[in-house]
Design a protein around this motif. Structure first.
Motif, PDB file in Angstrom:
ATOM      1  N   CYS A 140       0.704  -1.297  -0.143  1.00 40.32           N
ATOM      2  CA  CYS A 140       0.128   0.168   0.223  1.00 40.32           C
ATOM      3  C   CYS A 140       0.746   1.283  -0.146  1.00 40.32           C
ATOM      4  O   CYS A 140       0.390   2.464  -0.240  1.00 40.32           O
ATOM      5  CB  CYS A 140      -0.981   0.074   1.186  1.00 40.32           C
ATOM      6  SG  CYS A 140      -2.236  -1.295   1.147  1.00 40.32           S
ATOM      7  N   ASP A 141       2.098   1.159   0.020  1.00 37.97           N
ATOM      8  CA  ASP A 141       2.934   2.312   0.279  1.00 37.97           C
ATOM      9  C   ASP A 141       2.689   3.238  -0.992  1.00 37.97           C
ATOM     10  O   ASP A 141       2.329   4.535  -0.821  1.00 37.97           O
ATOM     11  CB  ASP A 141       4.487   1.736   0.371  1.00 37.97           C
ATOM     12  CG  ASP A 141       5.211   3.030   0.575  1.00 37.97           C
ATOM     13  OD1 ASP A 141       4.930   4.304   0.774  1.00 37.97           O
ATOM     14  OD2 ASP A 141       6.532   2.617   0.541  1.00 37.97           O
ATOM     15  N   VAL A 142       2.799   2.779  -2.060  1.00 36.96           N
ATOM     16  CA  VAL A 142       2.695   3.729  -3.230  1.00 36.96           C
ATOM     17  C   VAL A 142       1.514   4.158  -3.642  1.00 36.96           C
ATOM     18  O   VAL A 142       1.478   5.218  -4.556  1.00 36.96           O
ATOM     19  CB  VAL A 142       3.508   2.909  -4.657  1.00 36.96           C
ATOM     20  CG1 VAL A 142       5.238   2.519  -4.162  1.00 36.96           C
ATOM     21  CG2 VAL A 142       2.750   1.582  -5.009  1.00 36.96           C
ATOM     22  N   LEU A 143       0.507   3.528  -3.010  1.00 41.28           N
ATOM     23  CA  LEU A 143      -0.859   4.056  -3.467  1.00 41.28           C
ATOM     24  C   LEU A 143      -1.156   5.532  -3.343  1.00 41.28           C
ATOM     25  O   LEU A 143      -2.037   6.065  -3.705  1.00 41.28           O
ATOM     26  CB  LEU A 143      -1.950   3.159  -2.823  1.00 41.28           C
ATOM     27  CG  LEU A 143      -1.984   1.596  -3.041  1.00 41.28           C
ATOM     28  CD1 LEU A 143      -2.847   0.988  -2.276  1.00 41.28           C
ATOM     29  CD2 LEU A 143      -2.028   1.379  -4.695  1.00 41.28           C
ATOM     30  N   ASP A 144      -0.330   6.048  -2.195  1.00 40.35           N
ATOM     31  CA  ASP A 144      -0.357   7.504  -1.928  1.00 40.35           C
ATOM     32  C   ASP A 144       0.328   8.212  -2.801  1.00 40.35           C
ATOM     33  O   ASP A 144       0.372   9.485  -2.753  1.00 40.35           O
ATOM     34  CB  ASP A 144      -0.229   8.005  -0.434  1.00 40.35           C
ATOM     35  CG  ASP A 144       1.213   7.296  -0.042  1.00 40.35           C
ATOM     36  OD1 ASP A 144       2.144   7.317  -1.125  1.00 40.35           O
ATOM     37  OD2 ASP A 144       1.447   7.002   1.139  1.00 40.35           O
ATOM     38  N   GLY A 145       1.162   7.680  -3.847  1.00 38.16           N
ATOM     39  CA  GLY A 145       1.969   8.351  -4.735  1.00 38.16           C
ATOM     40  C   GLY A 145       3.370   8.507  -4.236  1.00 38.16           C
ATOM     41  O   GLY A 145       4.293   9.085  -5.207  1.00 38.16           O
ATOM     42  N   LYS A 146       3.643   8.046  -3.160  1.00 38.79           N
ATOM     43  CA  LYS A 146       4.937   8.216  -2.904  1.00 38.79           C
ATOM     44  C   LYS A 146       5.767   7.085  -2.106  1.00 38.79           C
ATOM     45  O   LYS A 146       5.145   6.635  -1.237  1.00 38.79           O
ATOM     46  CB  LYS A 146       5.232   9.437  -1.993  1.00 38.79           C
ATOM     47  CG  LYS A 146       6.685   9.748  -1.574  1.00 38.79           C
ATOM     48  CD  LYS A 146       6.911  11.067  -1.060  1.00 38.79           C
ATOM     49  CE  LYS A 146       8.396  11.491  -0.741  1.00 38.79           C
ATOM     50  NZ  LYS A 146       8.303  12.726  -0.030  1.00 38.79           N
ATOM     51  N   ALA A 147       6.614   6.386  -2.457  1.00 40.70           N
ATOM     52  CA  ALA A 147       7.223   5.186  -2.072  1.00 40.70           C
ATOM     53  C   ALA A 147       8.154   5.723  -0.778  1.00 40.70           C
ATOM     54  O   ALA A 147       9.663   5.954  -0.786  1.00 40.70           O
ATOM     55  CB  ALA A 147       8.018   4.316  -3.117  1.00 40.70           C
ATOM     56  N   ASP A 148       7.699   5.735   0.409  1.00 44.08           N
ATOM     57  CA  ASP A 148       8.345   6.416   1.500  1.00 44.08           C
ATOM     58  C   ASP A 148       8.412   5.600   2.645  1.00 44.08           C
ATOM     59  O   ASP A 148       8.460   6.078   3.782  1.00 44.08           O
ATOM     60  CB  ASP A 148       7.790   7.674   1.681  1.00 44.08           C
ATOM     61  CG  ASP A 148       6.231   7.972   2.238  1.00 44.08           C
ATOM     62  OD1 ASP A 148       5.848   6.952   1.957  1.00 44.08           O
ATOM     63  OD2 ASP A 148       5.924   9.049   2.312  1.00 44.08           O
ATOM     64  N   GLY A 149       7.817   4.247   2.469  1.00 44.46           N
ATOM     65  CA  GLY A 149       7.350   3.480   3.733  1.00 44.46           C
ATOM     66  C   GLY A 149       6.387   3.913   4.510  1.00 44.46           C
ATOM     67  O   GLY A 149       6.288   3.350   5.588  1.00 44.46           O
ATOM     68  N   VAL A 150       5.433   4.925   4.095  1.00 46.37           N
ATOM     69  CA  VAL A 150       4.373   5.297   5.009  1.00 46.37           C
ATOM     70  C   VAL A 150       3.155   5.107   4.248  1.00 46.37           C
ATOM     71  O   VAL A 150       2.908   5.447   2.829  1.00 46.37           O
ATOM     72  CB  VAL A 150       4.441   6.828   5.238  1.00 46.37           C
ATOM     73  CG1 VAL A 150       3.149   7.314   6.154  1.00 46.37           C
ATOM     74  CG2 VAL A 150       5.868   6.939   6.230  1.00 46.37           C
ATOM     75  N   ILE A 151       2.139   4.540   4.742  1.00 45.50           N
ATOM     76  CA  ILE A 151       0.777   4.386   4.095  1.00 45.50           C
ATOM     77  C   ILE A 151      -0.290   5.585   4.347  1.00 45.50           C
ATOM     78  O   ILE A 151      -0.513   5.915   5.474  1.00 45.50           O
ATOM     79  CB  ILE A 151       0.265   3.198   4.565  1.00 45.50           C
ATOM     80  CG1 ILE A 151       0.964   1.949   4.190  1.00 45.50           C
ATOM     81  CG2 ILE A 151      -1.202   3.241   4.092  1.00 45.50           C
ATOM     82  CD1 ILE A 151       0.139   0.926   5.023  1.00 45.50           C
TER      83      ILE A 151
HETATM   84 CA   LIG Z   1       3.840   6.330   0.954  1.00 45.94          CA
END
Ligand SMILES: [Ca+2]
Length: 282
Positions: A237-248
């Motif tokens: 689900c990390d990338v679903l917010d548009g940024k692969a930062d380890g945060v959902i």
């Molecule tokens: Ca993220």
């Protein structure tokens, strides 16, 4: 108790010299003279309520939300803290609480421990509406409004000098932070809000659900298994917010798109100390 007249306060404030030290600034006389009389909260602030005394070399350590430090401050009854004048940087900070307390000493040394459920409901079983509104948002609004005006008076800030204002709080303190920035956004230059305890009705059910599920299924997963589940969920689900930062950042999209069925049977590893004895024996 007599109300503090605005005319008297302004006249007295005009005669006060610029404070040059904590000892000079932190006196009952100065505090009474600089308590704001803005008309915002008539009847709340009275001159006889206000006292002040300097405190030197206060030390705090190992607090969750406050750095280790040794400092001097002016202790003003009303629980507003003023730094020594030479340390003042035109900054105000409001801090939130935990549990059912709207403020707490781990947020800022000198906080207090009165909890909402200590005063609600009333002894006769009826709703303590005043406490409810105070807990909800009004007490923090009054604290910051009076406190910022008091700070401006105490440090003799003129109208052209900006007093920067910030909010900091987590959990119940996070909920309070939302209550302030939503209702009084112009009061703040910034807010650090963590894990806000919003939506009490749903939140308490969420707190209970894991224990109910574990009891019903008669299975308590070890921490290492829960870590694996968290790791797989973040990966999906990390990338679903548009940024692969380890945060959902979009838990709503995660609920829509994360198919957890393929994760059933995924291997994970636990150290012997992480597995409860009743599981290790199976
Ligand atoms: Ca993220």
């Amino acid at each position: 108790m007599a109300k503090f007249a605005s005319f008297g306060m302004l006249a007295a404030a005009a005669t006060l010299a610029q404070a040059t030290s904590l000892a000079n600034m932190c006196t009952d006389t100065k505090a009474k003279a600089t308590v704001p009389s803005t008309g915002l909260f008539p009847g709340i602030v009275t001159s006889v309520d206000v006292t002040a005394n300097p405190v030197y070399n206060e030390t705090v350590a190992d607090e969750a939300y406050y750095p280790d430090a040794t400092f001097d401050y002016c202790n003003v009854l009303l629980n507003f803290w003023l730094p020594a004048p030479e340390k003042f940087n035109n900054r105000w900070v409001s801090t939130g609480g935990f549990g059912f307390a709207i403020n707490y000493e781990t947020s800022m040394p000198g906080g207090f421990h009165v909890n909402f459920d200590d005063v609600f409901p009333l002894a006769n079983g009826t709703s303590n509406l005043n406490a409810l509104y105070m807990f909800g948002y009004q007490a923090h609004h009054e604290m910051s409004s009076i406190g910022k005006a008091f700070t401006r008076n105490s440090f003799d800030l003129d109208d052209s000098t900006k007093l920067y204002a910030y909010y900091q709080g987590c959990s119940e303190g996070g909920r309070e932070g939302f209550s302030q920035v939503q209702r009084f956004p112009d009061e703040w230059d910034g807010a650090v809000i963590g894990a806000p305890a919003l939506r009490y009705g749903q939140q308490q059910v969420y707190h209970l659900f894991p224990q109910v599920a574990e009891k019903t299924l008669n299975y308590t997963p070890p921490y290492c298994e829960l870590e694996k589940i968290v790791s797989l969920t973040i990966s999906a689900c990390d990338v679903l917010d548009g940024k692969a930062d380890g945060v959902i950042g979009r838990s709503d999209l995660c609920k829509l798109h994360f198919d957890f069925n393929p994760t059933v049977g995924e291997e994970y590893h636990c150290s012997s100390s992480e597995v409860p004895p009743n599981r290790a024996a199976q």
